[in-house]
Write a protein that holds these residues in place. Structure first.
Motif, PDB file in Angstrom:
ATOM      1  N   ARG A  67       0.842  -1.192   0.000  1.00  8.98           N
ATOM      2  CA  ARG A  67       0.000   0.000   0.000  1.00  8.98           C
ATOM      3  C   ARG A  67       0.882   1.249   0.000  1.00  8.98           C
ATOM      4  O   ARG A  67       1.953   1.266   0.615  1.00  8.98           O
ATOM      5  CB  ARG A  67      -0.931   0.023   1.204  1.00  8.98           C
ATOM      6  N   ALA A  68       0.389   2.280  -0.702  1.00  9.77           N
ATOM      7  CA  ALA A  68       1.073   3.577  -0.734  1.00  9.77           C
ATOM      8  C   ALA A  68       0.443   4.467   0.324  1.00  9.77           C
ATOM      9  O   ALA A  68      -0.669   4.988   0.153  1.00  9.77           O
ATOM     10  CB  ALA A  68       0.956   4.206  -2.123  1.00  9.77           C
ATOM     11  N   SER A  69       1.149   4.639   1.425  1.00 10.86           N
ATOM     12  CA  SER A  69       0.575   5.377   2.557  1.00 10.86           C
ATOM     13  C   SER A  69       0.552   6.879   2.323  1.00 10.86           C
ATOM     14  O   SER A  69      -0.301   7.581   2.870  1.00 10.86           O
ATOM     15  CB  SER A  69       1.377   5.067   3.831  1.00 10.86           C
ATOM     16  N   GLY A  70       1.448   7.419   1.514  1.00  6.37           N
ATOM     17  CA  GLY A  70       1.509   8.859   1.330  1.00  6.37           C
ATOM     18  C   GLY A  70       0.709   9.368   0.158  1.00  6.37           C
ATOM     19  O   GLY A  70       0.756  10.573  -0.141  1.00  6.37           O
ATOM     20  N   ALA A  71      -0.032   8.518  -0.531  1.00  4.61           N
ATOM     21  CA  ALA A  71      -0.791   8.952  -1.707  1.00  4.61           C
ATOM     22  C   ALA A  71      -2.094   9.623  -1.288  1.00  4.61           C
ATOM     23  O   ALA A  71      -2.652   9.360  -0.224  1.00  4.61           O
ATOM     24  CB  ALA A  71      -1.103   7.749  -2.597  1.00  4.61           C
ATOM     25  N   ILE A  72      -2.556  10.540  -2.147  1.00  5.85           N
ATOM     26  CA  ILE A  72      -3.827  11.223  -1.879  1.00  5.85           C
ATOM     27  C   ILE A  72      -4.977  10.221  -1.889  1.00  5.85           C
ATOM     28  O   ILE A  72      -5.859  10.244  -1.023  1.00  5.85           O
ATOM     29  CB  ILE A  72      -4.058  12.341  -2.916  1.00  5.85           C
ATOM     30  N   THR A  73      -4.952   9.361  -2.880  1.00 10.77           N
ATOM     31  CA  THR A  73      -5.950   8.294  -2.971  1.00 10.77           C
ATOM     32  C   THR A  73      -5.290   6.990  -2.548  1.00 10.77           C
ATOM     33  O   THR A  73      -4.201   6.663  -3.052  1.00 10.77           O
ATOM     34  CB  THR A  73      -6.482   8.161  -4.413  1.00 10.77           C
ATOM     35  N   PRO A  74      -5.900   6.239  -1.638  1.00 16.22           N
ATOM     36  CA  PRO A  74      -5.293   4.987  -1.195  1.00 16.22           C
ATOM     37  C   PRO A  74      -5.047   4.040  -2.377  1.00 16.22           C
ATOM     38  O   PRO A  74      -5.934   3.805  -3.203  1.00 16.22           O
ATOM     39  CB  PRO A  74      -6.331   4.410  -0.232  1.00 16.22           C
ATOM     40  N   ILE A  75      -3.845   3.558  -2.471  1.00 17.44           N
ATOM     41  CA  ILE A  75      -3.456   2.636  -3.542  1.00 17.44           C
ATOM     42  C   ILE A  75      -2.897   1.380  -2.890  1.00 17.44           C
ATOM     43  O   ILE A  75      -2.060   1.463  -1.971  1.00 17.44           O
ATOM     44  CB  ILE A  75      -2.399   3.267  -4.469  1.00 17.44           C
ATOM     45  N   GLY A  76      -3.364   0.248  -3.334  1.00 27.31           N
ATOM     46  CA  GLY A  76      -2.883  -1.006  -2.771  1.00 27.31           C
ATOM     47  C   GLY A  76      -2.861  -2.110  -3.810  1.00 27.31           C
ATOM     48  O   GLY A  76      -3.531  -2.035  -4.846  1.00 27.31           O
ATOM     49  N   ARG A  77      -2.074  -3.118  -3.523  1.00 27.80           N
ATOM     50  CA  ARG A  77      -1.975  -4.270  -4.413  1.00 27.80           C
ATOM     51  C   ARG A  77      -1.783  -5.527  -3.574  1.00 27.80           C
ATOM     52  O   ARG A  77      -0.919  -5.585  -2.693  1.00 27.80           O
ATOM     53  CB  ARG A  77      -0.793  -4.118  -5.367  1.00 27.80           C
ATOM     54  N   THR A  78      -2.621  -6.534  -3.847  1.00 26.80           N
ATOM     55  CA  THR A  78      -2.526  -7.816  -3.147  1.00 26.80           C
ATOM     56  C   THR A  78      -1.818  -8.818  -4.040  1.00 26.80           C
ATOM     57  O   THR A  78      -2.155  -8.952  -5.223  1.00 26.80           O
ATOM     58  CB  THR A  78      -3.917  -8.338  -2.773  1.00 26.80           C
ATOM     59  N   LEU A  79      -0.876  -9.536  -3.470  1.00 30.86           N
ATOM     60  CA  LEU A  79      -0.076 -10.503  -4.233  1.00 30.86           C
ATOM     61  C   LEU A  79      -0.233 -11.891  -3.621  1.00 30.86           C
ATOM     62  O   LEU A  79      -0.157 -12.062  -2.408  1.00 30.86           O
ATOM     63  CB  LEU A  79       1.399 -10.091  -4.222  1.00 30.86           C
ATOM     64  N   LEU A 112       5.824   3.187   0.486  1.00 31.07           N
ATOM     65  CA  LEU A 112       5.165   1.897   0.261  1.00 31.07           C
ATOM     66  C   LEU A 112       5.327   1.021   1.496  1.00 31.07           C
ATOM     67  O   LEU A 112       6.434   0.830   2.002  1.00 31.07           O
ATOM     68  CB  LEU A 112       5.766   1.203  -0.965  1.00 31.07           C
ATOM     69  N   VAL A 113       4.196   0.507   1.955  1.00 29.77           N
ATOM     70  CA  VAL A 113       4.177  -0.345   3.145  1.00 29.77           C
ATOM     71  C   VAL A 113       3.855  -1.769   2.707  1.00 29.77           C
ATOM     72  O   VAL A 113       2.876  -2.003   1.989  1.00 29.77           O
ATOM     73  CB  VAL A 113       3.132   0.153   4.164  1.00 29.77           C
ATOM     74  N   VAL A 114       4.674  -2.708   3.145  1.00 23.49           N
ATOM     75  CA  VAL A 114       4.504  -4.124   2.793  1.00 23.49           C
ATOM     76  C   VAL A 114       4.017  -4.882   4.015  1.00 23.49           C
ATOM     77  O   VAL A 114       4.639  -4.828   5.090  1.00 23.49           O
ATOM     78  CB  VAL A 114       5.821  -4.729   2.273  1.00 23.49           C
ATOM     79  N   ALA A 115       2.908  -5.574   3.870  1.00 24.57           N
ATOM     80  CA  ALA A 115       2.369  -6.437   4.929  1.00 24.57           C
ATOM     81  C   ALA A 115       2.309  -7.865   4.402  1.00 24.57           C
ATOM     82  O   ALA A 115       1.776  -8.106   3.316  1.00 24.57           O
ATOM     83  CB  ALA A 115       0.984  -5.965   5.360  1.00 24.57           C
ATOM     84  N   THR A 116       2.863  -8.801   5.141  1.00 23.90           N
ATOM     85  CA  THR A 116       2.911 -10.197   4.699  1.00 23.90           C
ATOM     86  C   THR A 116       2.020 -11.074   5.569  1.00 23.90           C
ATOM     87  O   THR A 116       1.766 -10.767   6.736  1.00 23.90           O
ATOM     88  CB  THR A 116       4.355 -10.737   4.759  1.00 23.90           C
ATOM     89  N   SER A 117       1.549 -12.154   4.991  1.00 22.99           N
ATOM     90  CA  SER A 117       0.759 -13.139   5.725  1.00 22.99           C
ATOM     91  C   SER A 117       1.646 -14.333   6.055  1.00 22.99           C
ATOM     92  O   SER A 117       2.840 -14.350   5.758  1.00 22.99           O
ATOM     93  CB  SER A 117      -0.446 -13.584   4.888  1.00 22.99           C
ATOM     94  N   TRP A 118       1.050 -15.371   6.623  1.00 26.70           N
ATOM     95  CA  TRP A 118       1.818 -16.547   7.007  1.00 26.70           C
ATOM     96  C   TRP A 118       1.713 -17.678   5.996  1.00 26.70           C
ATOM     97  O   TRP A 118       2.255 -18.762   6.221  1.00 26.70           O
ATOM     98  CB  TRP A 118       1.338 -17.055   8.364  1.00 26.70           C
ATOM     99  N   TRP A 119       1.075 -17.452   4.851  1.00 33.18           N
ATOM    100  CA  TRP A 119       0.911 -18.521   3.867  1.00 33.18           C
ATOM    101  C   TRP A 119       2.236 -18.933   3.232  1.00 33.18           C
ATOM    102  O   TRP A 119       2.405 -20.088   2.825  1.00 33.18           O
ATOM    103  CB  TRP A 119      -0.089 -18.115   2.788  1.00 33.18           C
ATOM    104  N   TRP A 120       3.173 -18.007   3.140  1.00 37.63           N
ATOM    105  CA  TRP A 120       4.464 -18.386   2.586  1.00 37.63           C
ATOM    106  C   TRP A 120       5.157 -19.410   3.474  1.00 37.63           C
ATOM    107  O   TRP A 120       5.859 -20.311   2.991  1.00 37.63           O
ATOM    108  CB  TRP A 120       5.350 -17.147   2.420  1.00 37.63           C
ATOM    109  N   ALA A 121       4.959 -19.309   4.798  1.00 36.79           N
ATOM    110  CA  ALA A 121       5.544 -20.278   5.721  1.00 36.79           C
ATOM    111  C   ALA A 121       4.912 -21.658   5.547  1.00 36.79           C
ATOM    112  O   ALA A 121       5.576 -22.689   5.731  1.00 36.79           O
ATOM    113  CB  ALA A 121       5.385 -19.797   7.159  1.00 36.79           C
ATOM    114  N   VAL A 122       3.625 -21.689   5.202  1.00 37.84           N
ATOM    115  CA  VAL A 122       2.966 -22.968   4.923  1.00 37.84           C
ATOM    116  C   VAL A 122       3.617 -23.638   3.720  1.00 37.84           C
ATOM    117  O   VAL A 122       3.841 -24.859   3.700  1.00 37.84           O
ATOM    118  CB  VAL A 122       1.458 -22.750   4.695  1.00 37.84           C
TER     119      VAL A 122
END
Length: 210
Positions: A33-45, A120-130
């Motif tokens: 996610r782009a935290s400093g953008a005027i409009t929230p922008i995000g991408r899920t991978l 840009l802020v990166v948040a990860t889940s635990w599925w990669w560990a699975v």
């Protein structure tokens, strides 16, 4: 533990490991996610976006499961070595695919707006560990196959009846042939014997060939 149970344990490890890799491959691994953008922008991978090779390795590991039952000897040892490589590859690609630099690069490729955003802020889940755990299980199944697979029975062993075998090479003629064998019937007729008598001595009610 007897050889049959050892093979069952290896097959279970292989099936569970491949299943975890395939399951995790389609799940969300990271969000950018782009935290400093005027409009929230995000991408899920997903795992397929970040480490697509893990899914292919999982399918290959699942295919190797059948080979554990169908092979013997050196071929089975080769299957075990292949499982070790598949498991190690799946674990490595999953662990490296979640790195921050890689995640940002993939996210920016799929969303040009992220390049225009602020921090840009990166948040990860635990599925990669699975996926990593699944790769480890595949590798363990391969190591077990390499160490103990030579003692395991093959697929056809359970269908073999004990004590069955081929007749000796010298056993020929009517005594060694099946009752319904056409060749033995013709040989009996050539010798002047009546094949309908089934080898019983002629009785009062039967006529002889003399």
């Amino acid at each position: 533990m007897n050889p049959g149970r050892e093979r069952a344990v290896a097959a279970l490890l292989c099936a569970v490991g491949a299943g975890l890799v395939l399951l995790a491959g389609g799940r969300e691994w990271a969000t950018v996610r782009a935290s400093g953008a005027i409009t929230p922008i995000g991408r899920t991978l997903t795992g397929g976006d970040l480490a697509g090779a893990t899914t292919a390795l999982g399918w290959a590991g699942l295919a190797a499961l059948a080979a554990l039952f169908a092979t013997r000897g050196r071929v089975r040892a080769a299957v075990g070595a292949l499982l070790v490589l598949l498991g190690a590859g799946a674990a490595y690609t999953a662990a490296t695919g979640i790195g921050r630099a890689h995640v940002l690069a993939v996210a920016e490729e799929r969303s040009t707006l992220l390049r225009l955003g602020g921090d840009l802020v990166v948040a990860t889940s635990w599925w990669w560990a699975v996926s990593v755990a699944g790769g480890v299980l595949l590798a363990v199944a391969g190591l077990l196959t390499l160490a103990r697979g030579g003692r395991w029975p093959g697929m056809s062993a359970r269908y073999d009846r004990p004590g069955t075998g081929r007749a000796p090479a010298g056993a020929s003629g009517a005594a060694g042939a099946a009752p319904g064998d056409p060749a033995s019937l013709w040989k009996s007729l050539d010798r002047g014997e009546d094949p309908t008598l089934d080898g019983d001595p002629p009785g009062p009610g039967r006529a002889t060939n003399d």
